[in-house]
Scaffold this active site. Structure first.
Site, PDB file in Angstrom:
ATOM      1  N   ARG A 148       9.617  -5.216  -0.680  1.00 61.32           N
ATOM      2  CA  ARG A 148       9.657  -3.971   0.097  1.00 61.32           C
ATOM      3  C   ARG A 148      10.920  -3.844   0.940  1.00 61.32           C
ATOM      4  O   ARG A 148      10.908  -3.228   2.001  1.00 61.32           O
ATOM      5  CB  ARG A 148       8.406  -3.841   0.982  1.00 61.32           C
ATOM      6  CG  ARG A 148       7.110  -3.873   0.201  1.00 61.32           C
ATOM      7  CD  ARG A 148       6.983  -2.697  -0.760  1.00 61.32           C
ATOM      8  NE  ARG A 148       5.779  -2.814  -1.557  1.00 61.32           N
ATOM      9  CZ  ARG A 148       5.709  -3.366  -2.772  1.00 61.32           C
ATOM     10  NH1 ARG A 148       6.826  -3.831  -3.339  1.00 61.32           N
ATOM     11  NH2 ARG A 148       4.581  -3.431  -3.429  1.00 61.32           N
ATOM     12  N   SER A 199      -0.087   1.785   1.992  1.00 61.85           N
ATOM     13  CA  SER A 199      -0.362   0.489   2.622  1.00 61.85           C
ATOM     14  C   SER A 199       0.324   0.437   3.979  1.00 61.85           C
ATOM     15  O   SER A 199       1.534   0.620   4.074  1.00 61.85           O
ATOM     16  CB  SER A 199       0.136  -0.652   1.738  1.00 61.85           C
ATOM     17  OG  SER A 199      -0.557  -0.678   0.518  1.00 61.85           O
ATOM     18  N   GLU A 269       4.536  -1.586   7.633  1.00 58.21           N
ATOM     19  CA  GLU A 269       5.414  -1.173   6.547  1.00 58.21           C
ATOM     20  C   GLU A 269       5.835   0.282   6.734  1.00 58.21           C
ATOM     21  O   GLU A 269       6.848   0.722   6.221  1.00 58.21           O
ATOM     22  CB  GLU A 269       4.668  -1.333   5.210  1.00 58.21           C
ATOM     23  CG  GLU A 269       5.508  -1.164   3.972  1.00 58.21           C
ATOM     24  CD  GLU A 269       4.737  -1.587   2.734  1.00 58.21           C
ATOM     25  OE1 GLU A 269       4.390  -0.700   1.941  1.00 58.21           O
ATOM     26  OE2 GLU A 269       4.482  -2.785   2.578  1.00 58.21           O
TER      27      GLU A 269
END
Length: 280
Positions: A148, A199, A269
């Site tokens: 990520r 998420s 995130e």
């Protein structure tokens, strides 16, 4: 007046000061050069915006969505939707993006965060990108991809304009069947019917954020209109009328509880937009 709640998948956020939606790359470059402090907004799928909105000019990339194919190579504008790109590739019998068919983000944003799911991620297919580096449009081929993350996290002044991907020839029916299978799995396991930013926390080393949150008995926990999904504890969802502050407080509660009970520090995130910050 345009509200950020209309431009983000969380459906949260106040008014935009000035909104620009360039129709081509050249106009986007003009705006990036001329608008000091401008915020670039793609699909708004990994974003929590302030209820007060933002005063900075916003450049929305939705119209920079051109997709062209040359054999197994595809070039996509930064504003092209990732699911649309996956479907277009599948129609041509091109494999490599099946995993992305249910991710509601833009190609540019996906490249920046190295988006991924179901054992696939952008690092597997991205070969180069056209990037505005603050002065000119340049070609980038070294992305320093990690989980990520990408080189763009260390170069925040860079803006992705176009992305080039290399796919593989495959059987159209097999590719489509795989996409259908993943869509069913996603619908069964994720709260796709409620607004969210995907998420919420990064995957901690050696485990999963959703598992830790669930283990702490936090599924279904609410703060205002924000809720830790009863279906998948890795998602914070907007059950209706959630404020940005609701989400910030709920995220802090989840993080503090998980740390107290397991010793694991969860890291968000989701990106923040506006005059807000994490309360931990």
């Amino acid at each position: 007046m345009t509200l950020l709640s209309h431009l983000t998948t969380f459906r949260i956020g106040g008014p935009c000061g000035r909104l620009y939606e360039p129709s081509d790359t050249e106009r986007a470059i003009e705006l990036l050069r001329g608008l000091e402090g401008a915020v670039v907004l793609g699909g708004g799928s990994n974003l929590l915006a302030a209820d007060e909105g933002v005063s900075a000019p916003i450049i929305r990339t939705a119209n920079l969505n051109r997709i062209t194919f040359d054999g197994v190579t595809v070039r996509a504008g930064c504003g092209a939707g990732l699911p649309e790109l996956a479907r277009a590739a599948a129609k041509r019998g091109l494999s490599g993006l099946e995993w992305s068919s249910g991710i509601p983000g833009s190609v540019g944003g996906a490249a920046v965060m190295n988006a991924g799911a179901y054992d696939g991620e952008m690092s597997q297919v991205v070969t180069e990108a056209l990037v505005f580096d603050g002065n000119d449009a340049v070609t980038v081929r070294d992305f320093d991809f990690a989980y990520r993350r990408s080189v763009f996290h260390s170069r925040p002044e860079w803006t992705v304009l176009e992305v080039t991907l290399k796919l593989a020839e495959g059987d159209r029916e097999v590719i489509t069947a795989r996409m259908d299978e993943l869509r069913v799995r996603r619908n069964q396991k994720q709260p796709v019917s409620l607004p969210s930013a995907g998420s919420f926390f990064r995957r901690p080393e050696g485990g999963y954020a959703a598992e830790l949150i669930d283990r702490c008995g936090l599924k279904g926990t609410r703060v205002g209109g924000a809720q830790i999904s009863e279906k998948h504890a890795g998602f914070i969802v907007n059950t209706g009328g959630a404020a940005c502050l609701d989400v910030l407080r709920l995220a802090a509660l989840a993080r503090e509880t998980v740390f107290r009970r397991t010793g694991v520090e969860l890291e968000p995130e989701v990106r923040l937009l506006g005059d807000i910050e994490w309360s931990f």
